[in-house]
Design a protein around this motif. Structure first.
Motif, mmCIF file in Angstrom:
data_model
loop_
_atom_site.group_PDB
_atom_site.id
_atom_site.type_symbol
_atom_site.label_atom_id
_atom_site.label_comp_id
_atom_site.label_asym_id
_atom_site.label_seq_id
_atom_site.Cartn_x
_atom_site.Cartn_y
_atom_site.Cartn_z
ATOM 1 N N ASP A 26 0.808 -1.229 0.026
ATOM 2 C CA ASP A 26 0.209 -0.078 -0.161
ATOM 3 C C ASP A 26 0.687 1.300 -0.054
ATOM 4 O O ASP A 26 0.267 2.163 -0.388
ATOM 5 N N GLN A 28 3.328 3.402 -1.527
ATOM 6 C CA GLN A 28 3.942 3.614 -2.940
ATOM 7 C C GLN A 28 5.289 4.277 -2.924
ATOM 8 O O GLN A 28 5.705 4.789 -1.967
ATOM 9 N N LYS A 76 4.774 -3.673 -10.407
ATOM 10 C CA LYS A 76 3.938 -2.290 -10.763
ATOM 11 C C LYS A 76 2.720 -2.505 -11.219
ATOM 12 O O LYS A 76 1.739 -1.984 -11.047
ATOM 13 N N TYR A 79 0.752 -3.353 -7.933
ATOM 14 C CA TYR A 79 0.540 -2.436 -6.902
ATOM 15 C C TYR A 79 0.725 -1.239 -7.102
ATOM 16 O O TYR A 79 0.341 -0.380 -6.445
ATOM 17 N N GLN A 80 1.452 -0.543 -8.174
ATOM 18 C CA GLN A 80 1.603 0.595 -8.277
ATOM 19 C C GLN A 80 0.516 1.422 -8.922
ATOM 20 O O GLN A 80 -0.250 1.031 -9.890
ATOM 21 N N ARG A 81 0.289 2.487 -8.202
ATOM 22 C CA ARG A 81 -0.961 3.487 -8.489
ATOM 23 C C ARG A 81 -0.458 4.696 -9.331
ATOM 24 O O ARG A 81 0.706 5.272 -8.840
ATOM 25 N N GLU A 82 -1.391 5.316 -9.960
ATOM 26 C CA GLU A 82 -0.716 6.699 -10.632
ATOM 27 C C GLU A 82 -0.606 7.822 -9.374
ATOM 28 O O GLU A 82 -1.508 7.605 -8.335
ATOM 29 N N SER A 84 -0.868 10.953 -7.430
ATOM 30 C CA SER A 84 -1.641 12.161 -7.266
ATOM 31 C C SER A 84 -0.946 13.225 -7.370
ATOM 32 O O SER A 84 0.472 13.552 -7.397
#
Length: 98
Positions: A26, A28, A76, A79-82, A84
């Motif tokens: 969770d 990043q 990636k 689990y990888q998010r954009e 913010s």
């Protein structure tokens, strides 16, 4: 403390850090960079640098897999998010020139 014991303790602490980061998917990499100034990629680069210094064969992909516990592209995708806008702005402030 003798140097062998110290090295063993440092290695154990490193393994514990890596395992902790593997369980905290969770968190990043940009969060780590913004708060601590290093991330999983940094650790993998440092591991590769240490291997290179010792003449031990290790590719960038191998060092990343050693840290992420899986191929980097798989991590990636899972689990990888954009990032913010706030995360990107904090990164720019903390790391000018990146």
């Amino acid at each position: 403390m003798d140097s062998t014991t110290r090295t063993e303790l440092e290695a154990a602490a490193f393994r514990r850090l890596v395992e902790h980061l593997r369980t905290r998917t969770d968190v990043q990499n940009i969060d780590l960079m913004n708060l601590a100034g290093f991330c999983r990629n940094c650790l993998s680069n440092w591991l590769k640098d240490a291997a290179d210094a010792q003449g031990a064969p290790m590719t960038k992909d191998e060092s990343r897999e050693a840290i992420y516990g899986m191929p980097y592209e798989e991590w990636k995708a899972k689990y990888q998010r954009e990032a913010s806008a706030e995360q990107r702005e904090a990164f720019k402030k903390a790391h000018p020139g990146h």
